[in-house]
Design a protein around this motif. Structure first.
Motif, PDB file in Angstrom:
ATOM      1  N   ARG A   1       0.808  -1.219   0.000  1.00 39.25           N
ATOM      2  CA  ARG A   1       0.000   0.000   0.000  1.00 39.25           C
ATOM      3  C   ARG A   1       0.840   1.268   0.000  1.00 39.25           C
ATOM      4  O   ARG A   1       0.299   2.369  -0.029  1.00 39.25           O
ATOM      5  CB  ARG A   1      -0.914  -0.003   1.238  1.00 39.25           C
TER       6      ARG A   1
ATOM      7  N   ASN B   1      -7.339   0.711  -7.706  1.00 40.37           N
ATOM      8  CA  ASN B   1      -7.654   0.370  -6.324  1.00 40.37           C
ATOM      9  C   ASN B   1      -8.099  -1.083  -6.185  1.00 40.37           C
ATOM     10  O   ASN B   1      -7.671  -1.784  -5.264  1.00 40.37           O
ATOM     11  CB  ASN B   1      -8.795   1.275  -5.840  1.00 40.37           C
TER      12      ASN B   1
ATOM     13  N   PRO C   1      -7.069  -1.916   1.131  1.00 41.37           N
ATOM     14  CA  PRO C   1      -6.729  -0.511   0.931  1.00 41.37           C
ATOM     15  C   PRO C   1      -8.006   0.286   0.687  1.00 41.37           C
ATOM     16  O   PRO C   1      -8.861  -0.170  -0.065  1.00 41.37           O
ATOM     17  CB  PRO C   1      -5.858  -0.542  -0.325  1.00 41.37           C
ATOM     18  N   PRO C   2      -8.147   1.444   1.312  1.00 41.34           N
ATOM     19  CA  PRO C   2      -9.360   2.228   1.113  1.00 41.34           C
ATOM     20  C   PRO C   2      -9.551   2.573  -0.365  1.00 41.34           C
ATOM     21  O   PRO C   2      -8.582   2.899  -1.049  1.00 41.34           O
ATOM     22  CB  PRO C   2      -9.098   3.501   1.921  1.00 41.34           C
ATOM     23  N   ALA C   3     -10.779   2.468  -0.835  1.00 36.20           N
ATOM     24  CA  ALA C   3     -11.093   2.831  -2.222  1.00 36.20           C
ATOM     25  C   ALA C   3     -11.249   4.342  -2.283  1.00 36.20           C
ATOM     26  O   ALA C   3     -12.255   4.887  -1.840  1.00 36.20           O
ATOM     27  CB  ALA C   3     -12.369   2.124  -2.676  1.00 36.20           C
ATOM     28  N   VAL C   4     -10.258   5.010  -2.823  1.00 33.32           N
ATOM     29  CA  VAL C   4     -10.139   6.446  -2.639  1.00 33.32           C
ATOM     30  C   VAL C   4     -11.276   7.247  -3.302  1.00 33.32           C
ATOM     31  O   VAL C   4     -12.011   7.959  -2.623  1.00 33.32           O
ATOM     32  CB  VAL C   4      -8.792   6.944  -3.195  1.00 33.32           C
TER      33      VAL C   4
ATOM     34  N   ILE D   1     -13.206   9.853   8.685  1.00 27.92           N
ATOM     35  CA  ILE D   1     -12.352   8.945   7.899  1.00 27.92           C
ATOM     36  C   ILE D   1     -11.285   8.323   8.794  1.00 27.92           C
ATOM     37  O   ILE D   1     -11.051   7.110   8.763  1.00 27.92           O
ATOM     38  CB  ILE D   1     -11.669   9.725   6.746  1.00 27.92           C
TER      39      ILE D   1
ATOM     40  N   ASN E   1       0.806  12.190  11.676  1.00 25.74           N
ATOM     41  CA  ASN E   1       1.768  12.000  10.587  1.00 25.74           C
ATOM     42  C   ASN E   1       1.109  11.670   9.258  1.00 25.74           C
ATOM     43  O   ASN E   1       1.796  11.528   8.258  1.00 25.74           O
ATOM     44  CB  ASN E   1       2.733  10.859  10.934  1.00 25.74           C
TER      45      ASN E   1
ATOM     46  N   PHE F   1      -0.347  11.614   5.785  1.00 22.30           N
ATOM     47  CA  PHE F   1      -0.200  12.501   4.634  1.00 22.30           C
ATOM     48  C   PHE F   1      -1.220  12.159   3.553  1.00 22.30           C
ATOM     49  O   PHE F   1      -1.908  13.028   3.023  1.00 22.30           O
ATOM     50  CB  PHE F   1       1.226  12.371   4.079  1.00 22.30           C
ATOM     51  N   THR F   2      -1.347  10.859   3.247  1.00 23.54           N
ATOM     52  CA  THR F   2      -2.161  10.422   2.126  1.00 23.54           C
ATOM     53  C   THR F   2      -3.627  10.826   2.271  1.00 23.54           C
ATOM     54  O   THR F   2      -4.215  11.365   1.331  1.00 23.54           O
ATOM     55  CB  THR F   2      -2.071   8.892   1.991  1.00 23.54           C
TER      56      THR F   2
ATOM     57  N   LEU G   1      -4.349  14.457   1.877  1.00 23.05           N
ATOM     58  CA  LEU G   1      -4.076  14.806   0.476  1.00 23.05           C
ATOM     59  C   LEU G   1      -5.304  14.550  -0.384  1.00 23.05           C
ATOM     60  O   LEU G   1      -5.657  15.353  -1.251  1.00 23.05           O
ATOM     61  CB  LEU G   1      -2.890  13.980  -0.031  1.00 23.05           C
ATOM     62  N   TYR G   2      -5.979  13.432  -0.136  1.00 26.82           N
ATOM     63  CA  TYR G   2      -7.152  13.086  -0.933  1.00 26.82           C
ATOM     64  C   TYR G   2      -8.418  13.778  -0.435  1.00 26.82           C
ATOM     65  O   TYR G   2      -9.177  14.330  -1.211  1.00 26.82           O
ATOM     66  CB  TYR G   2      -7.406  11.577  -0.870  1.00 26.82           C
TER      67      TYR G   2
ATOM     68  N   GLN H   1       1.475  17.791   7.705  1.00 31.89           N
ATOM     69  CA  GLN H   1       2.262  17.057   6.710  1.00 31.89           C
ATOM     70  C   GLN H   1       2.151  17.698   5.331  1.00 31.89           C
ATOM     71  O   GLN H   1       3.092  17.651   4.543  1.00 31.89           O
ATOM     72  CB  GLN H   1       1.814  15.593   6.639  1.00 31.89           C
TER      73      GLN H   1
ATOM     74  N   TYR I   1       4.889  19.138   2.295  1.00 31.77           N
ATOM     75  CA  TYR I   1       4.784  18.764   0.892  1.00 31.77           C
ATOM     76  C   TYR I   1       4.706  20.011   0.015  1.00 31.77           C
ATOM     77  O   TYR I   1       5.397  20.123  -1.001  1.00 31.77           O
ATOM     78  CB  TYR I   1       3.548  17.889   0.742  1.00 31.77           C
TER      79      TYR I   1
END
Lengths: 287, 275
Positions: free
Chosen positions: A222, A262, B118-121, B143, B207, B209-210, B213-214, B225, B229
């Motif tokens: 990931r 995804n 993994p989360p479906a963004v 979230i 911490n 970041f991802t 960001l989304y 964070q 960037y």
């Protein structure tokens, strides 16, 4: 018969269940549908498996898939092997071992972006400290992040640097749970230090190994922030992984393609982790 | 003889560790104290001229005090998300451990999904937009709760297993209502594991970041964070300020680490020992 009310009511689960369902399960389920569409800001159009076909046709998307596997496997292998060796070293009554554990663990807690930027500077091809130090002993250092064949592995190195402390403390906890009697018995039987390590330590520390391997594989598959902070997937697409492809397609407005990425990442994790978990659970330690 | 060898190995290990793990942080600190020209050389030297304070003020005031706003946003999100994570996670762990039923299989499946999948963004953004929560701190908090629940539930459940049921039963006989048993009897006893969850999740969310960001784009929503960037892309040449920013985001985890080292390690190594 009317049952008395349980002292453990189900409504306790409700807040967590609602949040998890709405913000995790629903998007995950919806992703299967959206991955079959051409989806942008304005419209959604069903196009069947076209996104997946594109994914497996475009060389740079395929490379992203391969890079993801390479990244996860190499970081995970390095963390497992080095983590165990360091844990053995740091439980051997070494002078200053408490300090060493602390120092090694700290990067785990530091911002990944901060670490990424720092190492990007340290790995600068001409002025970075790493190459300056190598030049001082007569080695011409490579372009760590500018050489397309090397960039991904340079990020792997930094990932290992950042995560090795966690693997080590997990192994230290695992080693602490091994009864010293096993070692005594083996020593009486005349086992050498190498035999002690491979015949006693390695099999008995298995729960820790399972944790380290599983955590670092899932994390590696990931992984996004470190790669994004260091290379943005470049040079070219040489260090792109699935997570960075997903972000790039999202930025470009190809929501359907991004979501297909995804789903592929999800499938990849499932294909790697599920058999591994079954295998780990079946293979019991025999003594 | 043996102890001399141990001392020697120890010193060698110490030297290697310092080079590999301490020098990068020293580099951050030294670069953060340099002038712009000095820092742009990227060398590992003492600053020609120390200006730690001035760099600090420059970073803080940069772009209309964006870093202060970022600290505020990150703190609000972290505190709110962790508080609710502890509460909701403990409630699920409690019922999961105390009341065996066919629902447990489902809950365990959800925990595994939460840890692995993994989360479906983009679909998540779609849901957030539909709820009018996209680009809001509330949305970000929810979230973080959704993504952190699996970990919290597992930790709480295994800790609650060590609390004897006699306590619940005594409270029931005293006529306590279910929520009273939980809040008055159980929750106070969960303090050790609660500290662990708080510390580990605070660091993870601070911490992160991802996800910001989304899900949290926009200048007024910036988190700590993301300032880093943005700094990297906008002020790519001002390494002294960039590294001052890195130094500033490194300090909160350092402080937490100094005080809660034991709890962090306990939380992160849970599961390493069979059980």
């Amino acid at each position: 018969m009317s049952r008395t009310k349980s002292p453990y009511p189900y409504w306790f689960i409700l807040p967590a269940a609602v949040i998890f369902t709405v913000l995790f399960l629903v998007p995950t389920l919806a992703s299967f549908w959206f991955s079959l569409t051409r989806w942008d800001l304005f419209s959604v159009e069903f196009i069947g498996i076209e996104n997946y076909r594109q994914f497996f046709r475009e060389p740079f998307l395929i490379q992203g898939l391969f890079n993801t596997v390479i990244y996860a496997v190499t970081t995970s292998a390095a963390k497992t092997v080095l983590g165990l060796l360091l844990a053995v070293l740091l439980t051997s009554g070494l002078w200053g071992q408490g300090f060493l554990r602390t120092v090694m663990f700290f990067p785990v807690l530091v911002s990944t972006i901060g670490v990424g930027i720092t190492f990007t500077v340290l790995m600068h091809p001409t002025r970075g400290i790493i190459n300056v130090a190598l030049a001082a002993i007569g080695i011409h250092g490579p372009g760590w992040l500018t050489d397309p064949t090397l960039a991904l592995y340079s990020v792997v190195l930094v990932d290992v640097w950042k995560g090795i402390g966690l693997a080590t403390v997990i192994y230290i906890a695992g080693l602490a749970s091994i009864s010293p009697e096993y070692y005594e018995a083996a020593r009486i039987d005349g086992a050498t230090r190498t035999q002690l390590f491979f015949r006693v330590t390695v099999p008995l520390v298995k729960p820790a190994t399972v944790t380290v391997v599983t955590l670092s594989l899932i994390g590696g598959l990931r992984s996004f922030d470190l790669i994004w902070a260091m290379t943005r997937g470049g040079p070219g697409f040489s260090s792109d992984v699935l997570a960075s492809v997903i972000y790039k397609q999202y930025q470009a407005g190809f929501y359907g393609l991004s979501t297909a990425g995804n789903v592929i990442l999800f499938a990849l994790i499932a294909v790697i982790i599920l058999p591994l978990t079954l295998w780990f659970n079946r293979k019991e330690v025999e003594l | 003889m043996n102890s001399r060898r141990q001392l020697f190995t120890g010193l060698a290990a110490l030297a290697a560790t310092i080079v590999i793990f301490v020098l990068p942080f020293l580099f951050i600190f030294l670069t953060a104290a340099k002038t712009k020209q000095d820092a742009s050389l990227l060398t590992f030297t003492l600053p020609q001229q120390w200006q730690l304070w001035q760099n600090f003020m420059d970073v803080v005031s940069a772009r209309d005090y964006m870093l202060l706003l970022a600290y505020f946003n990150s703190t609000v999100i972290t505190v709110a998300a962790v508080a609710l994570l502890v509460l909701f996670g403990a409630m699920v762990g409690y019922v999961l451990q105390r009341r065996p039923s066919r629902w447990n299989t489902l809950i365990f499946a959800c925990v595994m999904i939460g840890l692995m999948v993994p989360p479906a963004v983009v679909p998540t953004i779609w849901v957030l937009q539909w709820l009018d929560l996209f680009k809001t701190r509330t949305g970000m908090v929810l979230i973080q709760i959704a993504y952190g629940l699996a970990f919290a539930v597992l930790l709480f459940r295994s800790f609650i297993a060590t609390i004897p049921r006699d306590l619940d039963e005594a409270a029931i006989i005293d006529g306590a209502k279910p929520w009273q048993i939980f809040f008055r009897v159980i929750l106070p006893l969960l303090k050790p594991v609660t500290v662990t969850v708080i510390v580990v999740q605070s660091i993870a969310i601070f911490n992160d970041f991802t996800n910001p960001l989304y899900y949290l784009p926009g200048r007024e929503n910036v988190t700590v964070q993301l300032t880093l960037y943005n700094f990297q892309s906008q002020f790519g040449t001002e390494f002294n300020l960039l590294f001052m920013n890195i130094l500033l985001v490194t300090i909160p985890p350092l402080i937490v680490f100094i005080f809660f080292n034991r709890q962090i390690v306990a939380g992160m190594t849970a599961g390493a020992v069979k059980g």
